[in-house]
Every structure is written in C-alpha cells, then in structure tokens.
Write an enzyme that holds these catalytic residues in place. Structure first.
Site, mmCIF file in Angstrom:
data_model
loop_
_atom_site.group_PDB
_atom_site.id
_atom_site.type_symbol
_atom_site.label_atom_id
_atom_site.label_comp_id
_atom_site.label_asym_id
_atom_site.label_seq_id
_atom_site.Cartn_x
_atom_site.Cartn_y
_atom_site.Cartn_z
ATOM 1 N N CYS A 291 -1.527 24.954 31.477
ATOM 2 C CA CYS A 291 -1.282 23.514 31.611
ATOM 3 C C CYS A 291 -2.412 22.796 32.344
ATOM 4 O O CYS A 291 -2.403 21.563 32.414
ATOM 5 C CB CYS A 291 0.042 23.277 32.327
ATOM 6 S SG CYS A 291 1.427 24.105 31.521
ATOM 7 N N CYS B 285 13.227 18.623 34.360
ATOM 8 C CA CYS B 285 12.224 19.292 33.517
ATOM 9 C C CYS B 285 11.401 18.266 32.745
ATOM 10 O O CYS B 285 11.951 17.335 32.154
ATOM 11 C CB CYS B 285 12.919 20.207 32.504
ATOM 12 S SG CYS B 285 14.067 21.393 33.228
ATOM 13 N N SER B 286 10.094 18.461 32.695
ATOM 14 C CA SER B 286 9.259 17.598 31.864
ATOM 15 C C SER B 286 9.429 18.005 30.405
ATOM 16 O O SER B 286 9.584 19.178 30.091
ATOM 17 C CB SER B 286 7.788 17.704 32.274
ATOM 18 O OG SER B 286 7.331 19.027 32.158
ATOM 19 N N ILE C 70 8.551 18.629 26.390
ATOM 20 C CA ILE C 70 7.429 18.963 25.506
ATOM 21 C C ILE C 70 7.079 17.713 24.706
ATOM 22 O O ILE C 70 7.940 16.873 24.429
ATOM 23 C CB ILE C 70 7.740 20.151 24.579
ATOM 24 C CG1 ILE C 70 8.856 19.810 23.602
ATOM 25 C CG2 ILE C 70 8.086 21.387 25.392
ATOM 26 C CD1 ILE C 70 9.029 20.867 22.526
ATOM 27 N N HIS D 107 4.861 16.162 28.563
ATOM 28 C CA HIS D 107 3.893 17.184 28.997
ATOM 29 C C HIS D 107 3.318 17.926 27.800
ATOM 30 O O HIS D 107 3.677 19.072 27.537
ATOM 31 C CB HIS D 107 4.598 18.139 29.973
ATOM 32 C CG HIS D 107 3.717 19.168 30.591
ATOM 33 N ND1 HIS D 107 2.363 19.002 30.784
ATOM 34 C CD2 HIS D 107 4.012 20.408 31.071
ATOM 35 C CE1 HIS D 107 1.867 20.086 31.356
ATOM 36 N NE2 HIS D 107 2.833 20.958 31.525
#
Lengths: 64, 388
Positions: B88, B211-212, B214, B338
C-alpha cells in the site's frame, strides 16, 4: 492447529474473522500467541464472542 | 532531502476514487498523469523518466510493465519507465524514487504515478491478492486477512492502552465528516457514531466503518528542481521523502503490535532531514487503512503521545476546526477509498492543495505538511514532508 503436543501459550492478541473466506468458517478466531518456541499464529476453537484477552494463557496444539 | 537545489512537486492530481471497472489500470494512471502534467505546466515531451507504484497490477489485472504502458499511452517516448511495488506504500515509493532521480541528476522532470484497479475483481480475489503482502508461511497459510491483522492490532492496543470502541468510532466519524466535502472521495458522506457502532463486524473489534474500502483510482505528481518548475509560485517544496521497512510477518512484529517500526524509522529520518518537529506541522495525511491504524500512526509519528492518541482524537485534537495538526482533512482512506497503489500520491495531492491554500477542507494558514503511507503489516512506510 492440528492434533499434537499441547502447550501453554500467552495470548498477544486475538480477532475473529467474521467475513466468510474460502475454506474458513465465519467467526474463526485467530490468535497471535507467545510460546516457549517463539510467536505463533494459531486458530482457537473458542466462541468468537468469548475470545481470550491479551495476557491470558491458552492451550494450543502443535504439529510434531 | 533539503539541500542547495530544492526539489519541488511542480504539479499534482488525482482521479476521483471509486468504482471504475470499465477502465484499464493504465488508463486510470494516464488520467491522473495528464492532469498532473497540466497542473505543473509541463508537456509529455518534457518528461525524462516515469516511476509507477502499483501493488496489484499483475495479480488482479494481469498487467505487467504498467510503467511502460502508461509511458506509451502518454507518448513519452523511450524514457526510462520503472514500476515499483511496496504494497500500500507503492505510490510514495514511486515518488521517492522520482525525487532521488532528480537529485542524482539523471532526470530533470520525473512523472510519479500511483494506480490501482480493484473493483473489477471479485472481493475474494481482492482479499487473496492483498494477502500477498503477508509472509506466505505462517500468515497467508493461517488465512489472516488485513482486517484480521488490524483487528489483532486493535486488540493489542486496547489491552495496553485501553483503546476501545469510543476511540475507533471517533476516527471513523471524524474522517467521514472531513471527507463529506471531498469531491474525489468514494464515500463523501458523514456518518454518526450509532451507524458506525451498529455496522457489520468484519474482524473483531473492527466493523465496516472501521475499514477503508477497495477502490479504483490513480494519483500523480511531477517532480523537478525548483528552478525548472514552469510555475514556481505554485510549486511545493519537498523537505524530505524518507522510506523504511519492517516485518512482513505478524509473528515478527515487535512491540506487542501497537507500533510500526517502519513508520518510526521513516519519520525519524524525515524529521531530521527536514529539520522540523511534529509540533511544527499544520496538516497531516496518515494511512488510516483502518481506524486503529490512524491511532497507531499518530503515535508513531509523534503527533500525539504514545497511548493517548485515542482519547485525544475523541476530544477533537485533530479535527479541521481546532486541530493542531489537523489529521486527514481529505477524509483519509476511510472516506476517499483505498486503491492501494494510488493512496500515497493522493495524500500528497491533497497536501499540495492545502499548501497552495486551495483545498476543499482548507486548514487555515497551512504551511508545513506531512504524509504517511504504510505498506502491508508495516513492511514498508514512507514519510514525506512538504512546505509552501
């Protein structure tokens, strides 16, 4: 962990994986534990809502 | 990296993040690259080298050599084109290598691109591909996911410092409030605490809003020496761009999972190179891939005291109104989405806007900024310090 010698291990942290993954039942508890042989990632056969807390000792099995 | 010949970000841009499965990964990169070149006032013919950061191009998109493909599509000619991967943190690793090339004198103008195309694949495939950032044995074999890893981090941080639901929720609500006015955010919508706390569990104690998401997206920056920047008044100085590494496997992570050595090492190097202190910073973008990550990041970066970041965030210490520094005014990964290879350069794009005094969520008087980009289990981290 598969059947094998049982040993005490100190829990560093746990989580329960709630999202179904291939080959993994939802709710499986994964734990990072400290053993005499070093750190291990193990799965624990416990209720995900009653996970052991960091610092507690659990019995885990190790492959021979 | 401060020195006699100042390196600058001459231009920066980011695509809107979200679901764009109709585009090839390289097309996303081209969109951001063209916008960054236009922002800088450069033409494609001015570019001497291109560095592209991406993690999943091969595993998810079956696309090798994305840097060369983006160079082809931009008609850059036969310039060196290099793809870099650091999970990342791939985007800012590309930025760092672009800066090093300019500093070394091997290139005058370098295009740095971060890109990821994730939503065209099934969630299971994405989860599996992201899992490649873990060591194969034991982490991948144990079925550990990134929500699972950061669930372990949250459990450990809670045991050591008392961090719990209130603190995690405060990160989520703050960042979603900040992101509500970001036109490039995937989720530009505020959420309240009740919605966060009743959302679906993903990996205890983390819920959906911890949670970020996808996403698909790209971001780019053009770097050169200050004297080569076509629009010097808009160029942003790079005071430091440092990188460090750390454990790939959970079992090698020290400090009971409550800190990332790569972040600490990159931050120490960046503060020393830039000759600044955390207290000097006006605005910061940290890698909030999960709510607990922002808490750990703020502590590792020295922005908030160890063990006290959670309560400080609850008290509003990092909000746009009153934060010193403000953390994640863009809404962070939690709002923006993200697309992993793009995230770091999107942070830089947001901070360039802040330092130009033209951001949507402008921090009044922002002059000194920091971005923090984390890869995998803390296997890689970059810290970049920018100044107007």
């Amino acid at each position: 962990m598969s059947a094998g010698p049982q040993a005490g291990a100190v829990v560093v942290a746990t989580t329960a994986l709630r999202v179904p993954l291939p080959g993994k039942p939802p709710g499986e508890v994964v734990a990072l534990v400290e053993t005499d042989a070093g750190r291990r990632l193990v799965t624990l056969a416990v209720d995900p809502d009653r996970r052991p807390k960091p610092g507690e000792t659990v019995e885990v099995g190790f492959e021979d | 990296m401060a020195g006699a010949e100042q390196i600058v970000v001459a231009g920066a841009a980011a695509t809107k993040f979200g679901r764009r499965p109709e585009l090839e990964i390289a097309e996303l990169g081209v969109e951001a690259a063209r916008a960054a070149l236009a922002d800088a006032g450069f033409e494609p013919a001015d570019v001497d080298a291109i560095y592209v950061g991406t993690f999943l191009a091969q595993s998810l998109n079956r696309q090798g050599v994305p840097a060369s493909l983006i160079a082809n599509l931009l008609d850059l000619g036969p310039v060196p084109a290099t793809t870099l991967e650091g999970a990342c943190a791939s985007g800012t690793i590309a930025l760092r290598h672009g800066i090093l090339a300019v500093r070394a004198g091997s290139a005058r103008v370098v295009l740095c691109v971060g890109v990821e195309q994730m939503t065209g694949a099934a969630t299971e495939a994405v989860t599996g591909a992201l899992g490649e950032a873990f060591r194969r044995d034991p982490d991948q074999e144990a079925g550990l996911t990134f929500p699972g890893f950061f669930g372990l981090v949250a459990d450990a941080h809670g045991a050591r410092y008392g961090t719990g639901r209130e603190e995690l929720t405060a990160v989520a609500t703050k960042n979603r409030a900040h992101g509500a006015t970001n036109p490039r955010a995937m989720f530009a919508e505020a959420v309240d605490a009740e919605r966060v706390e009743t959302s679906r569990l993903i990996a205890d104690p983390l819920r959906v809003f911890d949670c970020s998401p996808i996403a698909d997206g790209a971001a780019a920056a053009v770097v050169c020496r200050e004297s080569d920047a076509p629009r010097r008044s808009r160029a942003i100085r790079v005071l430091a761009c440092e990188q460090a590494s750390g454990p790939v496997s959970t079992i090698d992570a020290g400090e009971d999972l409550t800190s990332f050595v790569a972040t600490r090492a990159a931050a120490a190097a960046a503060y020393a190179t830039a000759d600044v202190k955390p207290a000097d910073l006006d605005v910061v973008e940290v890698h909030d891939c999960f709510t607990i990550a922002e808490i750990v990041d703020c502590e590792d970066l020295g922005i908030l005291p160890r063990g006290e970041a959670g309560p400080a965030i609850v008290a509003g210490a990092t909000r746009i109104a009153g934060g010193e520094p403000v953390v994640n005014p863009s809404g962070g990964l939690l709002s923006r989405g993200h697309p992993v290879g793009a995230t770091g350069l999107a942070q830089v794009h947001g901070l360039v806007a802040q330092l130009r005094d033209e951001a949507e969520n402008q921090v009044p008087g922002a002059r000194l900024a920091l971005s923090h980009n984390l890869g995998g289990t803390g296997a890689a981290a970059t810290v970049t310090v920018l100044a107007s």
